[in-house]
Design a protein around this motif. Structure first.
Motif, PDB file in Angstrom:
ATOM      1  N   ILE A   1       3.540   4.898 -12.746  1.00  0.00           N
ATOM      2  CA  ILE A   1       2.123   4.888 -12.396  1.00  0.00           C
ATOM      3  C   ILE A   1       1.403   3.796 -13.187  1.00  0.00           C
ATOM      4  CG2 ILE A   1      -0.017   6.224 -12.444  1.00  0.00           C
ATOM      5  CD1 ILE A   1       1.677   8.734 -12.020  1.00  0.00           C
ATOM      6  N   GLN A   2       1.743   3.658 -14.468  1.00  0.00           N
ATOM      7  CA  GLN A   2       1.140   2.614 -15.295  1.00  0.00           C
ATOM      8  C   GLN A   2       1.512   1.223 -14.789  1.00  0.00           C
ATOM      9  OE1 GLN A   2      -0.993   4.963 -16.690  1.00  0.00           O
ATOM     10  NE2 GLN A   2      -1.048   3.361 -18.247  1.00  0.00           N
ATOM     11  N   GLN A   3       2.768   1.032 -14.424  1.00  0.00           N
ATOM     12  CA  GLN A   3       3.196  -0.259 -13.888  1.00  0.00           C
ATOM     13  C   GLN A   3       2.433  -0.615 -12.625  1.00  0.00           C
ATOM     14  OE1 GLN A   3       7.310  -1.057 -13.193  1.00  0.00           O
ATOM     15  NE2 GLN A   3       7.952  -0.498 -15.244  1.00  0.00           N
ATOM     16  N   LEU A   4       2.369   0.340 -11.710  1.00  0.00           N
ATOM     17  CA  LEU A   4       1.704   0.070 -10.438  1.00  0.00           C
ATOM     18  C   LEU A   4       0.230  -0.254 -10.630  1.00  0.00           C
ATOM     19  CD1 LEU A   4       3.349   2.924  -8.326  1.00  0.00           C
ATOM     20  CD2 LEU A   4       3.785   0.476  -8.101  1.00  0.00           C
ATOM     21  N   GLY A   5      -0.401   0.410 -11.573  1.00  0.00           N
ATOM     22  CA  GLY A   5      -1.814   0.153 -11.825  1.00  0.00           C
ATOM     23  C   GLY A   5      -2.085  -1.248 -12.330  1.00  0.00           C
ATOM     24  N   ALA A   6      -1.063  -1.886 -12.901  1.00  0.00           N
ATOM     25  CA  ALA A   6      -1.241  -3.235 -13.445  1.00  0.00           C
ATOM     26  C   ALA A   6      -0.891  -4.336 -12.446  1.00  0.00           C
ATOM     27  CB  ALA A   6      -0.382  -3.391 -14.704  1.00  0.00           C
ATOM     28  N   ILE A   7      -0.421  -3.977 -11.259  1.00  0.00           N
ATOM     29  CA  ILE A   7      -0.046  -4.976 -10.263  1.00  0.00           C
ATOM     30  C   ILE A   7      -1.194  -5.146  -9.275  1.00  0.00           C
ATOM     31  CG2 ILE A   7       1.631  -5.609  -8.474  1.00  0.00           C
ATOM     32  CD1 ILE A   7       3.658  -3.822  -9.876  1.00  0.00           C
ATOM     33  N   GLU A   8      -1.714  -6.351  -9.175  1.00  0.00           N
ATOM     34  CA  GLU A   8      -2.938  -6.598  -8.421  1.00  0.00           C
ATOM     35  C   GLU A   8      -2.798  -6.334  -6.926  1.00  0.00           C
ATOM     36  OE1 GLU A   8      -4.358 -10.483  -9.224  1.00  0.00           O
ATOM     37  OE2 GLU A   8      -4.883 -10.075 -11.329  1.00  0.00           O
ATOM     38  N   ASN A   9      -1.633  -6.640  -6.355  1.00  0.00           N
ATOM     39  CA  ASN A   9      -1.518  -6.515  -4.902  1.00  0.00           C
ATOM     40  C   ASN A   9      -0.951  -5.168  -4.456  1.00  0.00           C
ATOM     41  OD1 ASN A   9       1.039  -7.098  -5.902  1.00  0.00           O
ATOM     42  ND2 ASN A   9       1.666  -8.257  -4.086  1.00  0.00           N
ATOM     43  N   VAL A  10      -0.956  -4.172  -5.363  1.00  0.00           N
ATOM     44  CA  VAL A  10      -0.521  -2.812  -5.022  1.00  0.00           C
ATOM     45  C   VAL A  10      -1.720  -1.875  -5.036  1.00  0.00           C
ATOM     46  CG1 VAL A  10       0.884  -0.836  -5.714  1.00  0.00           C
ATOM     47  CG2 VAL A  10       1.816  -3.145  -5.902  1.00  0.00           C
ATOM     48  N   SER A  11      -1.864  -1.091  -3.975  1.00  0.00           N
ATOM     49  CA  SER A  11      -2.938  -0.104  -3.912  1.00  0.00           C
ATOM     50  C   SER A  11      -2.375   1.224  -3.417  1.00  0.00           C
ATOM     51  CB  SER A  11      -4.063  -0.573  -2.977  1.00  0.00           C
ATOM     52  OG  SER A  11      -3.569  -0.752  -1.662  1.00  0.00           O
ATOM     53  N   VAL A  12      -3.145   2.298  -3.611  1.00  0.00           N
ATOM     54  CA  VAL A  12      -2.713   3.645  -3.213  1.00  0.00           C
ATOM     55  C   VAL A  12      -3.770   4.255  -2.305  1.00  0.00           C
ATOM     56  CG1 VAL A  12      -2.024   5.931  -4.020  1.00  0.00           C
ATOM     57  CG2 VAL A  12      -1.504   3.913  -5.419  1.00  0.00           C
ATOM     58  N   ARG A  13      -3.311   4.780  -1.171  1.00  0.00           N
ATOM     59  CA  ARG A  13      -4.202   5.521  -0.280  1.00  0.00           C
ATOM     60  C   ARG A  13      -3.807   6.985  -0.341  1.00  0.00           C
ATOM     61  NH1 ARG A  13      -6.249   2.343   5.027  1.00  0.00           N
ATOM     62  NH2 ARG A  13      -7.146   4.429   5.276  1.00  0.00           N
ATOM     63  N   THR A  14      -4.647   7.794  -0.949  1.00  0.00           N
ATOM     64  CA  THR A  14      -4.373   9.228  -1.094  1.00  0.00           C
ATOM     65  C   THR A  14      -4.908  10.001   0.111  1.00  0.00           C
ATOM     66  OG1 THR A  14      -6.433   9.558  -2.307  1.00  0.00           O
ATOM     67  CG2 THR A  14      -4.472   9.030  -3.606  1.00  0.00           C
ATOM     68  N   CYS A  15      -4.443  11.242   0.229  1.00  0.00           N
ATOM     69  CA  CYS A  15      -4.890  12.138   1.310  1.00  0.00           C
ATOM     70  C   CYS A  15      -4.770  11.460   2.676  1.00  0.00           C
ATOM     71  CB  CYS A  15      -6.331  12.590   1.076  1.00  0.00           C
ATOM     72  SG  CYS A  15      -6.596  13.405  -0.506  1.00  0.00           S
ATOM     73  N   THR A  16      -3.674  10.735   2.854  1.00  0.00           N
ATOM     74  CA  THR A  16      -3.491   9.928   4.068  1.00  0.00           C
ATOM     75  C   THR A  16      -2.073  10.106   4.590  1.00  0.00           C
ATOM     76  OG1 THR A  16      -5.063   8.280   3.227  1.00  0.00           O
ATOM     77  CG2 THR A  16      -3.609   7.593   5.022  1.00  0.00           C
TER      78      THR A  16
ATOM     79  N   THR B   1       0.851  -1.195   0.000  1.00  0.00           N
ATOM     80  CA  THR B   1       0.000   0.000   0.000  1.00  0.00           C
ATOM     81  C   THR B   1       0.881   1.238   0.000  1.00  0.00           C
ATOM     82  OG1 THR B   1      -1.703  -1.161   1.277  1.00  0.00           O
ATOM     83  CG2 THR B   1      -1.835   1.245   1.182  1.00  0.00           C
ATOM     84  N   ILE B   2       0.686   2.090  -1.000  1.00  0.00           N
ATOM     85  CA  ILE B   2       1.397   3.370  -1.071  1.00  0.00           C
ATOM     86  C   ILE B   2       0.557   4.421  -0.365  1.00  0.00           C
ATOM     87  CG2 ILE B   2       2.356   5.124  -2.596  1.00  0.00           C
ATOM     88  CD1 ILE B   2       2.700   2.980  -4.717  1.00  0.00           C
ATOM     89  N   VAL B   3       1.165   5.106   0.603  1.00  0.00           N
ATOM     90  CA  VAL B   3       0.463   6.129   1.375  1.00  0.00           C
ATOM     91  C   VAL B   3       1.022   7.493   0.997  1.00  0.00           C
ATOM     92  CG1 VAL B   3      -0.062   6.990   3.680  1.00  0.00           C
ATOM     93  CG2 VAL B   3       0.100   4.522   3.280  1.00  0.00           C
TER      94      VAL B   3
END
Length: 552
Positions: A413-428, A396-398
């Motif tokens: 950003i494109q690479q990360l979007g294609a990886i299933e077990n990677v997510s982004v938590r914005t405004c955190t 998880t990218i915070v």
């Protein structure tokens, strides 16, 4: 690979010579034959072999010896080399005792003295011992060996130092049987870790970085007192300057306090660097640059902490933490930036125990099936997320911002979007780190509504607030409000040259407020924070060094 050993222990010199002679006659080409005249001497030999990473195939010990019997010797020898095959040398009168010993210390065989002819009474037994050992041999370990606690900041720092300097090593925890055997061989307890055993078998308990660097063959002392060019910092800018400075005939020395490569050297994959269409890891790029600079004649010193710089006449003097100094005609500052410590409860106490700054590839495999959090939204954070996604259950990218677009390259950003077990938590943001002896969970705060969320976390890697490490400069050169070094046009306030400037010209583009001292890469105010631009500035700084020297 060195030959494995056969060790014989007998307090009778005549018997000792005879068994060694007969073993050497048949097995001397394949095995190293080692003799000892007592159990203590035999154990000392085994400890040395263990520390050197060697192997022991066969142990032959006399049953009756003063101070330590053959059984007692074999019992202790098993702690060091459990896979070695064991046999007792015994007289006929002691046969019953020898047979009983087989059940006590798992002796494989016993041999009656005398064993003439050896072709009938010695070699068949030893052949069987060798065959049994070959089925499950000890593995030779010629690399540096490290013994420490799995979740220990000192152990992690030492391992990280070796990995960053591309020094191969083998890691053992104190709970590993082999780790305990190494501690026993070195004659130290668990309180002495981290323990380093060098490739030549020398143990070092909790060494300093300077001691460790010297032990593993890294250069730490300058060969000269005066150079044409001193480069402070071994990141891309410093390495670029070293390559170009040495290639153009300047007596060049590069000073690095930790490891060459800087933050770029920690990157698992750099895919937008010119000339590498398939990408290149930071360590690979660093190693190639380091070897290239060395081949061209640049001198590179590690674990040298620079604490001050001054102009002394025409010389520019760099002072180290130990009080020593070196001088040069010119200096290039290329110290880069470091990540700011995360200011939240628990983070400091858990550093090295699940909380890390920057990407540490030594923790990759350890993250298997764990929940990993990456704090930060720049390229280095994205590269780390891609790397750890290969091992972790989730990554998880915070970030505090609303998206990654402002700080991260499009391709990442494109690479990360294609990886299933990677997510982004914005405004955190992370506001708490929790765990008993290691990181177990984090408290996250959403800046939109102020809500808090407690999440399980095994590892957290922080990539925020890159700050220049320039406090040591003091007032020697001009810096901006954030500590970055001002150069060239940034020094010209209202068209006026900086205070104390003693040249009848304006500062060169990468020159600081002190003539002959230049800055390149991330440490420079208003620089572009990219690997390629840092390398380019390092090369450009050398061109300006030449211009400066020609005008002297």
């Amino acid at each position: 690979m060195s030959r494995p050993a056969m060790l014989t222990v007998d307090d009778d010199p005549a018997v000792s010579r005879a068994v060694a002679r007969d073993l050497r006659r048949k097995y001397g080409e394949q095995f190293q034959i080692v003799r000892a005249s007592s159990g203590d001497e035999g154990l000392a030999a085994l400890r040395e072999i263990k520390l050197r990473g060697g192997r022991v195939a066969v142990l032959l010990a006399d049953y009756r010896m003063p101070q330590m019997s053959g059984i007692e010797f074999l019992e202790q020898a098993m702690d060091l080399f459990p896979n070695a095959r064991r046999a007792l040398l015994t007289a006929y009168a002691d046969t019953d005792a020898a047979i009983q010993a087989i059940n006590v210390v798992d002796v494989d065989h016993y041999l009656l003295k005398p064993w003439d002819p050896p072709e009938e009474k010695l070699y068949p037994v030893v052949d069987a011992l060798v065959e049994a050992w070959k089925a499950a041999p000890d593995r030779e370990v010629s690399e540096i060996k490290v013994v420490g606690h799995r979740l220990s900041a000192p152990s992690w720092k030492l391992r990280d130092f070796l990995a960053a300097n591309l020094v191969p090593y083998r890691w053992f925890t104190v709970d590993d049987p082999e780790g305990q055997r190494l501690l026993d061989a070195a004659g130290v307890g668990r309180e002495a870790v981290p323990l380093i055993v060098t490739a030549d078998g020398r143990p070092l308990a909790a060494p300093s970085k300077a001691e460790l660097a010297a032990a593993v063959g890294l250069s730490t002392e300058a060969s000269q007192d005066f150079y044409d060019l001193v480069i402070v910092g071994g990141g891309p800018a410093g390495l670029g300057a070293a390559v170009y400075g040495a290639s153009e005939g300047l007596r060049t020395v590069l000073l690095e306090r930790r490891a060459t490569g800087g933050q770029a050297g920690q990157s698992s994959r750099i895919e937008n660097y010119l000339g590498f269409p398939d990408g290149v890891s930071g360590s690979q790029l660093t190693e190639r640059a380091r070897r290239q600079a060395g081949r061209l004649g640049a001198e590179m010193l590690t674990t040298r902490d620079v604490t001050a710089i001054e102009a002394r006449g025409s010389a520019r003097v760099v002072r180290f933490g130990d009080g020593s100094e070196i001088s040069a005609h010119t200096v290039i500052l290329a110290t880069g930036v470091s990540y700011r410590p995360l200011q939240c409860p628990g983070a400091a106490d858990l550093t090295g125990r699940g909380v890390y700054y920057g990407s540490t590839v030594t923790e990759g495999a350890a993250c298997k099936d764990s929940d990993v959090y990456i704090v930060g939204g720049a390229n280095s954070a994205g590269q780390a997320a891609v790397f750890f996604s290969q091992y972790a259950r989730s990554v998880t990218i915070v970030i505090r911002g609303e998206s990654l677009e402002r700080s991260m390259s499009y391709y990442l950003i494109q690479q990360l979007g294609a990886i299933e077990n990677v997510s982004v938590r914005t405004c955190t943001e992370v506001v708490g780190a929790h765990g008993d002896g290691r990181l177990e969970s984090l408290t996250l705060r959403c800046s939109n509504d102020g809500t808090h969320d407690r999440v399980e976390a095994g590892y957290m890697f922080v990539f925020i607030g890159a700050e220049p490490r320039t406090d040591w400069l003091g007032d020697a050169v001009a810096r901006d409000s954030r500590g970055f070094v001002c150069t060239g046009p940034d020094l010209m306030l209202d068209g006026k040259r900086p205070s104390g400037w003693d040249r009848d010209r304006d500062p060169y583009h990468l020159e600081t407020s002190v003539p002959g001292i230049f800055a390149a890469g991330d440490v420079r105010s208003n620089s572009v924070k990219r690997v390629a631009s840092a390398v380019g500035e390092g090369a450009m700084a050398v061109t300006l060094v030449h211009r400066y020297l020609e005008a002297q």
